[in-house]
Scaffold this active site. Structure first.
Site, PDB file in Angstrom:
ATOM      1  N   ARG A  10       1.060  -0.816   0.097  1.00 53.10           N
ATOM      2  CA  ARG A  10       0.099   0.141  -0.325  1.00 53.10           C
ATOM      3  C   ARG A  10       1.265   1.167   0.015  1.00 53.10           C
ATOM      4  O   ARG A  10       1.828   0.928   0.319  1.00 53.10           O
ATOM      5  CB  ARG A  10      -0.679   0.136   1.309  1.00 53.10           C
ATOM      6  CG  ARG A  10      -0.400  -0.010   2.790  1.00 53.10           C
ATOM      7  CD  ARG A  10      -0.022   1.266   3.144  1.00 53.10           C
ATOM      8  NE  ARG A  10      -0.134   1.601   4.566  1.00 53.10           N
ATOM      9  CZ  ARG A  10       1.613   2.028   4.265  1.00 53.10           C
ATOM     10  NH1 ARG A  10       2.867   2.208   3.673  1.00 53.10           N
ATOM     11  NH2 ARG A  10       2.757   2.159   5.409  1.00 53.10           N
ATOM     12  N   LYS A  65       1.019   5.186   2.044  1.00 55.76           N
ATOM     13  CA  LYS A  65       0.582   5.687   3.185  1.00 55.76           C
ATOM     14  C   LYS A  65      -0.401   7.176   2.361  1.00 55.76           C
ATOM     15  O   LYS A  65      -0.129   6.858   1.972  1.00 55.76           O
ATOM     16  CB  LYS A  65       1.717   6.124   3.716  1.00 55.76           C
ATOM     17  CG  LYS A  65       1.436   6.107   5.155  1.00 55.76           C
ATOM     18  CD  LYS A  65       2.815   7.016   5.880  1.00 55.76           C
ATOM     19  CE  LYS A  65       2.899   6.449   7.093  1.00 55.76           C
ATOM     20  NZ  LYS A  65       2.185   5.416   7.525  1.00 55.76           N
ATOM     21  N   ASP A  95       8.379   4.575   5.134  1.00 55.76           N
ATOM     22  CA  ASP A  95       7.212   3.362   4.842  1.00 55.76           C
ATOM     23  C   ASP A  95       5.633   4.708   4.026  1.00 55.76           C
ATOM     24  O   ASP A  95       4.740   4.209   4.579  1.00 55.76           O
ATOM     25  CB  ASP A  95       6.794   3.371   6.332  1.00 55.76           C
ATOM     26  CG  ASP A  95       5.590   4.089   7.262  1.00 55.76           C
ATOM     27  OD1 ASP A  95       6.375   5.041   7.031  1.00 55.76           O
ATOM     28  OD2 ASP A  95       5.015   3.891   7.879  1.00 55.76           O
ATOM     29  N   ARG A 107       4.178  -5.943   2.679  1.00 57.27           N
ATOM     30  CA  ARG A 107       4.296  -7.155   3.593  1.00 57.27           C
ATOM     31  C   ARG A 107       3.976  -8.598   3.065  1.00 57.27           C
ATOM     32  O   ARG A 107       3.196  -8.301   1.886  1.00 57.27           O
ATOM     33  CB  ARG A 107       2.525  -6.782   4.505  1.00 57.27           C
ATOM     34  CG  ARG A 107       2.852  -7.531   5.798  1.00 57.27           C
ATOM     35  CD  ARG A 107       1.131  -6.859   6.350  1.00 57.27           C
ATOM     36  NE  ARG A 107       1.861  -5.855   6.818  1.00 57.27           N
ATOM     37  CZ  ARG A 107       0.780  -4.636   7.541  1.00 57.27           C
ATOM     38  NH1 ARG A 107      -0.831  -4.836   7.175  1.00 57.27           N
ATOM     39  NH2 ARG A 107       1.251  -3.625   7.868  1.00 57.27           N
ATOM     40  N   GLU A 117       9.613   0.337   2.528  1.00 62.40           N
ATOM     41  CA  GLU A 117       9.619  -0.544   3.460  1.00 62.40           C
ATOM     42  C   GLU A 117       8.675  -1.892   3.327  1.00 62.40           C
ATOM     43  O   GLU A 117       7.917  -2.301   3.065  1.00 62.40           O
ATOM     44  CB  GLU A 117       8.183   0.381   4.794  1.00 62.40           C
ATOM     45  CG  GLU A 117       9.251  -0.662   6.482  1.00 62.40           C
ATOM     46  CD  GLU A 117       7.294  -0.253   7.971  1.00 62.40           C
ATOM     47  OE1 GLU A 117       8.237   0.378   8.376  1.00 62.40           O
ATOM     48  OE2 GLU A 117       6.582  -0.880   7.440  1.00 62.40           O
ATOM     49  N   ALA A 146      -1.079  -8.218  14.339  1.00 62.82           N
ATOM     50  CA  ALA A 146      -0.569  -6.694  14.445  1.00 62.82           C
ATOM     51  C   ALA A 146      -2.401  -6.440  13.250  1.00 62.82           C
ATOM     52  O   ALA A 146      -2.401  -4.928  14.200  1.00 62.82           O
ATOM     53  CB  ALA A 146       0.045  -6.959  12.832  1.00 62.82           C
ATOM     54  N   ILE A 153      -5.212  -7.249  13.942  1.00 62.01           N
ATOM     55  CA  ILE A 153      -6.984  -6.714  14.921  1.00 62.01           C
ATOM     56  C   ILE A 153      -6.211  -5.066  16.311  1.00 62.01           C
ATOM     57  O   ILE A 153      -7.128  -4.679  16.110  1.00 62.01           O
ATOM     58  CB  ILE A 153      -6.437  -8.189  15.980  1.00 62.01           C
ATOM     59  CG1 ILE A 153      -7.097  -9.093  15.326  1.00 62.01           C
ATOM     60  CG2 ILE A 153      -7.513  -7.927  17.263  1.00 62.01           C
ATOM     61  CD1 ILE A 153      -8.367  -9.075  14.482  1.00 62.01           C
ATOM     62  N   HIS A 171      -3.518  -3.407  15.374  1.00 62.34           N
ATOM     63  CA  HIS A 171      -3.778  -1.995  14.793  1.00 62.34           C
ATOM     64  C   HIS A 171      -4.861  -1.043  14.487  1.00 62.34           C
ATOM     65  O   HIS A 171      -5.475   0.158  14.890  1.00 62.34           O
ATOM     66  CB  HIS A 171      -3.332  -2.247  12.961  1.00 62.34           C
ATOM     67  CG  HIS A 171      -2.869  -0.871  12.351  1.00 62.34           C
ATOM     68  ND1 HIS A 171      -3.741  -0.039  11.695  1.00 62.34           N
ATOM     69  CD2 HIS A 171      -2.089  -0.269  12.072  1.00 62.34           C
ATOM     70  CE1 HIS A 171      -3.211   0.154  11.105  1.00 62.34           C
ATOM     71  NE2 HIS A 171      -2.194   0.593  11.154  1.00 62.34           N
TER      72      HIS A 171
HETATM   73  P1  0O2 Z   1       0.159   2.008   8.998  1.00 65.03           P
HETATM   74  O1  0O2 Z   1      -1.046   2.759  10.071  1.00 65.03           O
HETATM   75  O2  0O2 Z   1       0.574   0.902   9.024  1.00 65.03           O
HETATM   76  O3  0O2 Z   1       1.114   2.968   8.489  1.00 65.03           O
HETATM   77  P2  0O2 Z   1       7.472   4.120  15.843  1.00 65.03           P
HETATM   78  O4  0O2 Z   1       7.830   5.658  16.115  1.00 65.03           O
HETATM   79  O5  0O2 Z   1       8.124   3.247  16.040  1.00 65.03           O
HETATM   80  O6  0O2 Z   1       5.825   3.678  15.474  1.00 65.03           O
HETATM   81  P3  0O2 Z   1       8.370   4.437  13.014  1.00 65.03           P
HETATM   82  O7  0O2 Z   1       9.910   4.251  13.967  1.00 65.03           O
HETATM   83  O8  0O2 Z   1       8.208   4.072  11.539  1.00 65.03           O
HETATM   84  O9  0O2 Z   1       6.774   3.816  13.757  1.00 65.03           O
HETATM   85  O10 0O2 Z   1       9.008   2.430  12.696  1.00 65.03           O
HETATM   86  P4  0O2 Z   1       8.790   1.011  13.281  1.00 65.03           P
HETATM   87  O11 0O2 Z   1       8.165   0.623  14.495  1.00 65.03           O
HETATM   88  O12 0O2 Z   1       9.530   0.044  12.783  1.00 65.03           O
HETATM   89  O13 0O2 Z   1       7.085   0.412  12.225  1.00 65.03           O
HETATM   90  C1  0O2 Z   1       6.487   1.341  11.193  1.00 65.03           C
HETATM   91  C2  0O2 Z   1       5.188   0.465  11.178  1.00 65.03           C
HETATM   92  O14 0O2 Z   1       5.278  -0.869  11.659  1.00 65.03           O
HETATM   93  C3  0O2 Z   1       3.986   0.983  11.467  1.00 65.03           C
HETATM   94  O15 0O2 Z   1       4.039   2.081  10.503  1.00 65.03           O
HETATM   95  C4  0O2 Z   1       3.096   0.008  11.808  1.00 65.03           C
HETATM   96  O16 0O2 Z   1       3.036  -0.908   9.873  1.00 65.03           O
HETATM   97  C5  0O2 Z   1       4.098  -1.488  12.281  1.00 65.03           C
HETATM   98  N1  0O2 Z   1       4.049  -1.043  13.252  1.00 65.03           N
HETATM   99  C6  0O2 Z   1       4.936  -0.416  14.634  1.00 65.03           C
HETATM  100  N2  0O2 Z   1       4.870  -1.050  15.908  1.00 65.03           N
HETATM  101  C7  0O2 Z   1       3.411  -1.734  15.864  1.00 65.03           C
HETATM  102  C8  0O2 Z   1       2.587  -2.024  16.990  1.00 65.03           C
HETATM  103  O17 0O2 Z   1       2.915  -1.988  18.229  1.00 65.03           O
HETATM  104  N3  0O2 Z   1       1.410  -2.498  16.153  1.00 65.03           N
HETATM  105  C9  0O2 Z   1       1.475  -2.536  14.746  1.00 65.03           C
HETATM  106  N4  0O2 Z   1      -0.440  -3.250  14.743  1.00 65.03           N
HETATM  107  N5  0O2 Z   1       1.785  -2.470  14.336  1.00 65.03           N
HETATM  108  C10 0O2 Z   1       2.962  -1.412  14.050  1.00 65.03           C
HETATM  109  P5  0O2 Z   1       2.156   3.167  10.912  1.00 65.03           P
HETATM  110  O18 0O2 Z   1       2.923   4.251  10.516  1.00 65.03           O
HETATM  111  O19 0O2 Z   1       2.818   3.232  12.762  1.00 65.03           O
HETATM  112  O20 0O2 Z   1       1.225   2.452  10.942  1.00 65.03           O
END
Ligand code: 0O2
Length: 267
Positions: free
Chosen positions: A46, A48, A73, A78, A140, A152, A154, A156
């Site tokens: 996807r 963003k 990202d 995925r 990413e 993940a 659920i 999310h």
């Molecule tokens: P979306 O809606 O999926 O795009 P951070 O600040 O640590 O939360 P960072 O530094 O960008 O995020 O990197 P990280 O930790 O690698 O996380 C990037 C993505 O991993 C997230 O994107 C989520 O998709 C997934 N992710 C990370 N932590 C979690 C979690 O605790 N639960 C779930 N379900 N997904 C997680 P976004 O942009 O947060 O969200």
């Protein structure tokens, strides 16, 4: 920023996502074509959304002028695997590719996040061709098992629902569900060899049947119709018996017969 400008910026990311989905799906096909088990089960991707980019920029204090560098990202792929071991195979596959360069990795498989989140993240640099020339983008790639993905997905949705205020009892439930996922993945790994054997023999059988049907179809064009109908009946009989070795033998004989009729050149 104007919507049109956002579109222009995000378009190459959509191209990267589409290209990478095709490429990873092709890896699955390559494994299946040689009758082997694929470490990749499913691929999705996807770009963003603008609102999610804005939200992340605000949360992390990122100047919108630099969002392409700072938000890694914007393009997300995925990859879902059946077993934890497959995740590391996929990581190796990615590292060996010449069309993407690994910039960074995060192993949340061994280092589960406080939330209970587990996944392997790789940020790659990936080139796309646009009307303005080559553009290097960050993508990413999240690699996780089916069980990790279930958790993940659920979690999310619950995060989205409750924002920062997830009730404690739900947080606790999610935490114990994350433990259950860990155990499930471990249990599945123990029976992995047997599951892979079963899936391999299913793929091999499907490939043999496909070969036999192609041979019969080609023979039908060149050989005596009555003879081909007899061959077809014989195939149904062997198929119903379910003996793979007999199917393989039958297929070899058909190959020879097809060669005789030069039917294979019609493939
Ligand atoms: P979306 O809606 O999926 O795009 P951070 O600040 O640590 O939360 P960072 O530094 O960008 O995020 O990197 P990280 O930790 O690698 O996380 C990037 C993505 O991993 C997230 O994107 C989520 O998709 C997934 N992710 C990370 N932590 C979690 C979690 O605790 N639960 C779930 N379900 N997904 C997680 P976004 O942009 O947060 O969200």
């Amino acid at each position: 920023m104007e919507i049109q400008l956002w579109r222009e910026i995000l378009d190459p990311y959509a191209l990267a996502v589409n290209e990478l989905i095709v490429k990873f799906n092709h890896i699955i096909e390559e494994y299946h074509h040689v009758g082997a088990y694929s470490p990749i089960e499913q691929v999705t991707g996807r770009v963003k959304t603008i609102s999610s980019i804005l939200e992340k920029a605000q949360k992390k204090g990122i100047d919108l002028e630099y969002f392409e560098e700072k938000i890694d990202d914007i393009a997300g792929i995925r990859i879902i695997c059946q077993f934890v071991e497959d995740i590391y195979k996929v990581v190796d596959i990615i590292k060996r590719r010449s069309d993407m360069r690994v910039k960074s990795e995060k192993n949340y498989i061994n280092n589960m996040k406080k939330s209970g989140y587990r996944s392997y993240h790789i940020i790659v640099a990936y080139n796309v061709e646009t009307l303005k020339g080559t553009k290097e983008l960050q993508v990413e790639i999240q690699i996780r098992t089916l069980a990790m993905n279930f958790w993940a997905t659920i979690e999310h949705s619950l995060q989205y629902k409750y924002k920062q205020n997830m009730p404690e009892h739900i947080r606790e439930r999610l935490s114990s569900a994350a433990e259950a996922v860990l155990i499930l993945d471990r249990e599945m790994s123990v029976v992995r060899d047997e599951i892979m054997d079963a899936q391999n023999s299913f793929t091999i059988k499907a490939n043999i049947v496909a070969d036999i049907l192609t041979n019969i179809q080609n023979l039908y064009k060149v050989a005596n119709k009555q003879e081909v109908i007899k061959i077809q009946d014989e195939f149904f009989r062997i198929y119903q018996n379910g003996d793979q070795e007999e199917l393989e033998r039958f297929n070899r004989e058909l190959d020879l017969l097809s060669q005789r009729y030069r039917a294979q050149s019609l493939r």
